[in-house]
Design a protein around this motif. Sequence first.
Motif, PDB file in Angstrom:
ATOM      1  N   UNK A   1      35.583  62.818   5.968  1.00  0.00           N
ATOM      2  CA  UNK A   1      34.738  64.200   6.012  1.00  0.00           C
ATOM      3  C   UNK A   1      35.227  65.186   6.879  1.00  0.00           C
ATOM      4  N   UNK A   2      35.671  66.421   6.378  1.00  0.00           N
ATOM      5  CA  UNK A   2      36.064  67.409   7.033  1.00  0.00           C
ATOM      6  C   UNK A   2      35.055  67.823   8.349  1.00  0.00           C
ATOM      7  N   UNK A   3      35.334  68.421   9.405  1.00  0.00           N
ATOM      8  CA  UNK A   3      34.409  68.762  10.411  1.00  0.00           C
ATOM      9  C   UNK A   3      33.207  69.823  10.097  1.00  0.00           C
ATOM     10  N   UNK A   4      32.303  69.961  10.669  1.00  0.00           N
ATOM     11  CA  UNK A   4      31.203  71.081  10.253  1.00  0.00           C
ATOM     12  C   UNK A   4      31.594  71.941  11.409  1.00  0.00           C
ATOM     13  N   UNK A   5      32.077  73.143  11.089  1.00  0.00           N
ATOM     14  CA  UNK A   5      32.357  74.296  11.861  1.00  0.00           C
ATOM     15  C   UNK A   5      31.442  75.014  12.445  1.00  0.00           C
ATOM     16  N   UNK A   6      31.509  75.727  13.549  1.00  0.00           N
ATOM     17  CA  UNK A   6      30.468  76.917  13.912  1.00  0.00           C
ATOM     18  C   UNK A   6      30.537  77.891  13.127  1.00  0.00           C
ATOM     19  N   UNK A   7      29.496  78.797  12.879  1.00  0.00           N
ATOM     20  CA  UNK A   7      29.402  80.078  12.063  1.00  0.00           C
ATOM     21  C   UNK A   7      30.513  80.841  12.594  1.00  0.00           C
ATOM     22  N   UNK A   8      31.428  81.319  11.769  1.00  0.00           N
ATOM     23  CA  UNK A   8      32.360  82.310  11.822  1.00  0.00           C
ATOM     24  C   UNK A   8      33.709  81.458  12.271  1.00  0.00           C
ATOM     25  N   UNK A   9      33.791  80.237  12.336  1.00  0.00           N
ATOM     26  CA  UNK A   9      35.089  79.717  12.486  1.00  0.00           C
ATOM     27  C   UNK A   9      35.367  78.706  11.065  1.00  0.00           C
ATOM     28  N   UNK A  10      36.556  79.223  10.505  1.00  0.00           N
ATOM     29  CA  UNK A  10      36.714  78.629   9.002  1.00  0.00           C
ATOM     30  C   UNK A  10      37.681  77.177   9.241  1.00  0.00           C
ATOM     31  N   UNK A  11      37.646  76.514   8.200  1.00  0.00           N
ATOM     32  CA  UNK A  11      38.397  75.241   8.161  1.00  0.00           C
ATOM     33  C   UNK A  11      39.887  75.887   7.929  1.00  0.00           C
ATOM     34  N   UNK A  12      40.769  75.298   8.591  1.00  0.00           N
ATOM     35  CA  UNK A  12      42.132  75.478   8.333  1.00  0.00           C
ATOM     36  C   UNK A  12      42.998  74.209   8.790  1.00  0.00           C
ATOM     37  N   UNK A  13      44.320  74.091   8.421  1.00  0.00           N
ATOM     38  CA  UNK A  13      45.199  73.221   8.489  1.00  0.00           C
ATOM     39  C   UNK A  13      45.443  73.212  10.014  1.00  0.00           C
ATOM     40  N   UNK A  14      45.767  72.031  10.771  1.00  0.00           N
ATOM     41  CA  UNK A  14      46.093  71.823  11.908  1.00  0.00           C
ATOM     42  C   UNK A  14      47.621  72.220  12.057  1.00  0.00           C
ATOM     43  N   UNK A  15      48.176  72.165  13.291  1.00  0.00           N
ATOM     44  CA  UNK A  15      49.276  72.719  13.584  1.00  0.00           C
ATOM     45  C   UNK A  15      50.363  71.853  12.723  1.00  0.00           C
ATOM     46  N   UNK A  16      50.216  70.559  12.365  1.00  0.00           N
ATOM     47  CA  UNK A  16      51.099  69.771  11.706  1.00  0.00           C
ATOM     48  C   UNK A  16      51.046  70.052  10.260  1.00  0.00           C
ATOM     49  N   UNK A  17      50.122  70.734   9.897  1.00  0.00           N
ATOM     50  CA  UNK A  17      49.803  70.898   8.373  1.00  0.00           C
ATOM     51  C   UNK A  17      49.310  69.940   7.676  1.00  0.00           C
TER      52      UNK A  17
END
Length: 120
Positions: free
Chosen positions: A16-32
């Motif tokens: 399950x992907x993390x739930x981000x705070x409002x205004x913070x999008x889901x992105x790939x980490x530095x390892x991709x």
Amino acid sequence: QVCAQLCRRPCYCPWVPPRCPRGSPLVLDGCGCCKICARRLGEPCDFLHVCDQSQGLVCDYSAVPTGTGATCNFEDSEEGCEVNGQVYRDGEVFQPSCKLQCRCLDGGFTCIPLCQEDVR
């Protein structure tokens, strides 16, 4: 070499992907590899925990002593404003609510009311 040591292959990510705070999008980490919440203005960052590039943020190592980490900052030391977790560029006009219109200016912001009864 350091990047290769930090990135394990194959990737092991939570189901399950993390739930981000409002205004913070889901992105790939530095390892991709895995989806993470992008770091916002002033938050700590590193190779794995990346800053929100859609807001013009980069991981800034220049303002900290060597080895103590870094924080997300604007690229090219551009001024900006953070309001309710959303970052606005210098000069940008935004509407945080239906009653206010604001302008980001020199790291701060000014607002004018949009409703007649709020002018009094």
